[in-house]
Design a protein around this motif. Structure first.
Motif, PDB file in Angstrom:
ATOM      1  N   LEU A 145       0.957  -1.131  -0.184  1.00  0.00           N
ATOM      2  CA  LEU A 145       0.007   0.054  -0.071  1.00  0.00           C
ATOM      3  C   LEU A 145       0.781   1.423   0.092  1.00  0.00           C
ATOM      4  CD1 LEU A 145      -2.649  -1.160   2.584  1.00  0.00           C
ATOM      5  CD2 LEU A 145      -2.841  -1.170   0.182  1.00  0.00           C
ATOM      6  N   ALA A 146       2.134   1.371   0.507  1.00  0.00           N
ATOM      7  CA  ALA A 146       2.645   2.415   0.692  1.00  0.00           C
ATOM      8  C   ALA A 146       3.292   2.883  -0.674  1.00  0.00           C
ATOM      9  CB  ALA A 146       4.057   1.918   1.817  1.00  0.00           C
ATOM     10  N   GLY A 147       3.524   4.159  -0.840  1.00  0.00           N
ATOM     11  CA  GLY A 147       3.981   4.662  -2.198  1.00  0.00           C
ATOM     12  C   GLY A 147       5.433   4.755  -2.175  1.00  0.00           C
ATOM     13  N   VAL A 148       5.973   5.099  -3.119  1.00  0.00           N
ATOM     14  CA  VAL A 148       7.416   5.224  -3.254  1.00  0.00           C
ATOM     15  C   VAL A 148       8.104   5.931  -2.454  1.00  0.00           C
ATOM     16  CG1 VAL A 148       9.542   5.870  -4.765  1.00  0.00           C
ATOM     17  CG2 VAL A 148       7.695   4.346  -5.797  1.00  0.00           C
ATOM     18  N   GLN A 149       7.476   7.225  -2.353  1.00  0.00           N
ATOM     19  CA  GLN A 149       8.171   8.576  -1.268  1.00  0.00           C
ATOM     20  C   GLN A 149       8.117   7.890   0.235  1.00  0.00           C
ATOM     21  OE1 GLN A 149       9.735  10.890  -2.778  1.00  0.00           O
ATOM     22  NE2 GLN A 149      10.294  11.385  -0.621  1.00  0.00           N
ATOM     23  N   GLU A 150       7.045   7.313   0.608  1.00  0.00           N
ATOM     24  CA  GLU A 150       6.973   6.952   2.019  1.00  0.00           C
ATOM     25  C   GLU A 150       8.018   5.929   2.162  1.00  0.00           C
ATOM     26  OE1 GLU A 150       4.223   4.336   5.134  1.00  0.00           O
ATOM     27  OE2 GLU A 150       3.235   4.995   2.920  1.00  0.00           O
ATOM     28  N   LEU A 151       8.365   4.921   1.309  1.00  0.00           N
ATOM     29  CA  LEU A 151       9.302   3.955   1.377  1.00  0.00           C
ATOM     30  C   LEU A 151      10.575   4.395   1.334  1.00  0.00           C
ATOM     31  CD1 LEU A 151       7.578   1.196  -0.839  1.00  0.00           C
ATOM     32  CD2 LEU A 151       7.871   0.895   1.697  1.00  0.00           C
ATOM     33  N   ALA A 152      10.877   5.316   0.636  1.00  0.00           N
ATOM     34  CA  ALA A 152      12.346   5.992   0.288  1.00  0.00           C
ATOM     35  C   ALA A 152      12.246   6.564   1.585  1.00  0.00           C
ATOM     36  CB  ALA A 152      12.002   7.158  -0.650  1.00  0.00           C
ATOM     37  N   GLY A 153      11.623   7.517   2.368  1.00  0.00           N
ATOM     38  CA  GLY A 153      11.604   8.025   3.553  1.00  0.00           C
ATOM     39  C   GLY A 153      12.316   7.054   4.685  1.00  0.00           C
ATOM     40  N   ILE A 154      11.714   5.932   4.685  1.00  0.00           N
ATOM     41  CA  ILE A 154      12.320   5.035   5.643  1.00  0.00           C
ATOM     42  C   ILE A 154      13.749   4.448   5.089  1.00  0.00           C
ATOM     43  CG2 ILE A 154      11.985   2.448   6.646  1.00  0.00           C
ATOM     44  CD1 ILE A 154       9.075   2.905   6.246  1.00  0.00           C
ATOM     45  N   PHE A 155      13.751   4.114   3.924  1.00  0.00           N
ATOM     46  CA  PHE A 155      15.124   3.603   3.431  1.00  0.00           C
ATOM     47  C   PHE A 155      16.207   4.543   3.726  1.00  0.00           C
ATOM     48  CE2 PHE A 155      12.761   0.751   0.071  1.00  0.00           C
ATOM     49  CZ  PHE A 155      12.111  -0.082   1.088  1.00  0.00           C
ATOM     50  N   THR A 156      15.962   5.923   3.511  1.00  0.00           N
ATOM     51  CA  THR A 156      16.945   6.821   3.396  1.00  0.00           C
ATOM     52  C   THR A 156      17.768   6.730   5.133  1.00  0.00           C
ATOM     53  OG1 THR A 156      17.612   9.127   3.023  1.00  0.00           O
ATOM     54  CG2 THR A 156      15.744   8.863   4.728  1.00  0.00           C
ATOM     55  N   ASN A 157      17.180   6.114   5.957  1.00  0.00           N
ATOM     56  CA  ASN A 157      18.060   6.185   7.237  1.00  0.00           C
ATOM     57  C   ASN A 157      18.934   4.879   7.188  1.00  0.00           C
ATOM     58  OD1 ASN A 157      16.541   8.331   8.431  1.00  0.00           O
ATOM     59  ND2 ASN A 157      14.877   6.959   8.499  1.00  0.00           N
ATOM     60  N   TYR A 158      19.174   3.935   6.317  1.00  0.00           N
ATOM     61  CA  TYR A 158      19.808   2.772   6.206  1.00  0.00           C
ATOM     62  C   TYR A 158      21.058   2.810   4.955  1.00  0.00           C
ATOM     63  CZ  TYR A 158      16.344   1.477   9.471  1.00  0.00           C
ATOM     64  OH  TYR A 158      15.645   1.264  10.786  1.00  0.00           O
TER      65      TYR A 158
END
Length: 310
Positions: A68-81
């Protein structure tokens, strides 16, 4: 390298998390897992046990629904790793893997391991009977077309347990039948899920220059004839032999074009589904992985009885 995010905590995700936690080079690397909030909050006993098991590994949690999550939401999580390892995909809708890859690239993560634990899709090529593979090839093109995010694909062959799954039907324990897909000489590479986790953890925490490439691993590579002989030896009885040739499999696909039947057809063609063990990362690094004989010795399979859980 200071942080790793694993997407998903199913069979493979748990194996990767356990291997990362146990790896001698984990040191102070933060390991997290991305799961649905509904799973984290669930009162269901099985899900509560899974969450507690992960906590016991000193693993942190992130929450999102990757469908359900969009690309921007997922990228916002991934950017911390620093590194993102995708372990979700088998039952996800089409387009999810390309979305995850796009999010990883948008987040500019340093390293990305996509959900490609399977065949040599480049060798199989586009337009195979298993349409899921075409999306895997699209993800590869996305990763190869850029240079900011290093990527590693771990090709494992078939999951070992799936070789013995009832619906795959290569090994029919109820009837005592061994089947060959395409030819008795066709070979198939298999790796057990815990060993896939070990190899993935090795690539993540001890890369030794591995990057922007496809890495092979294999617990075993056997022909269908050799598999039938191993079954005879293990169970002390003669398994009947059945050959499902190209015509048989075409008929099955016409009647039931489900994913598992498409898998059978791909394996019957014998292209991109097997490789020699001495070409693998586990061989190069001296990692002992479970082979088919060892797997049979480790499970409680019995001929003629109800199918066991893998």
């Amino acid at each position: 390298m200071d942080s790793v995010l694993v997407i998903g905590a199913g069979e493979l995700g748990l194996c990767v998390l356990q291997a990362l936690a146990a790896h001698p080079k984990r040191h102070h690397v933060k390991v997290s897992v991305l799961m649905r909030q509904a799973t984290l909050d669930s009162a269901a006993p099985a899900k509560k046990r899974t969450v507690q098991r992960i906590k016991n590994l000193n693993v942190h949690f992130e929450s999102a629904d990757v469908v359900l999550a969009g690309v921007q939401e997922l990228a916002g999580i991934f950017t911390n790793y620093h590194t993102v390892v995708s372990c979700s995909g088998m039952e996800l809708p089409g387009g999810t893997q390309t979305k995850l890859a796009e999010a990883a690239l948008r987040a500019r993560v340093r390293r990305y391991l996509p959900w490609q634990y399977g065949m040599r899709y480049d060798v199989i090529g586009e337009g195979s009977s298993q349409d899921l593979f075409d999306e895997q090839l699209l993800v590869r093109r996305m990763l190869r077309a850029q240079s900011e995010t290093q990527w590693v694909i771990v090709s494992t062959g078939l999951f070992m347990s799936f070789l013995f799954a009832e619906d795959f039907s290569v090994v029919d324990l109820r009837r005592g039948v061994a089947r060959a897909l395409g030819s008795w000489d066709n070979r198939i590479t298999v790796t057990a899920a815990p060993d896939i986790g070990r190899v993935a953890a090795e690539v993540v925490l001890d890369p030794r220059g591995v990057g922007n490439e496809v890495v092979l691993t294999a617990g075993d590579t056997v022909s269908y004839g050799e598999l039938a002989d191993l079954l005879d030896e293990h169970f002390g009885t003669r398994f009947a032999r059945e050959l499902w040739d190209a015509d048989t499999l075409r008929g099955q696909m016409a009647e039931d074009p489900s994913a598992v039947v498409k898998y059978r057809d791909v394996f019957a063609r014998g292209r991109g589904v097997s490789w020699d063990k001495d070409r693998t990362l586990n061989f190069e690094r001296g990692m002992e992985l479970l082979d088919v004989k060892g797997y049979l010795d480790s499970v409680n399979f019995k001929v003629g009885e109800a199918w066991p859980s893998n």
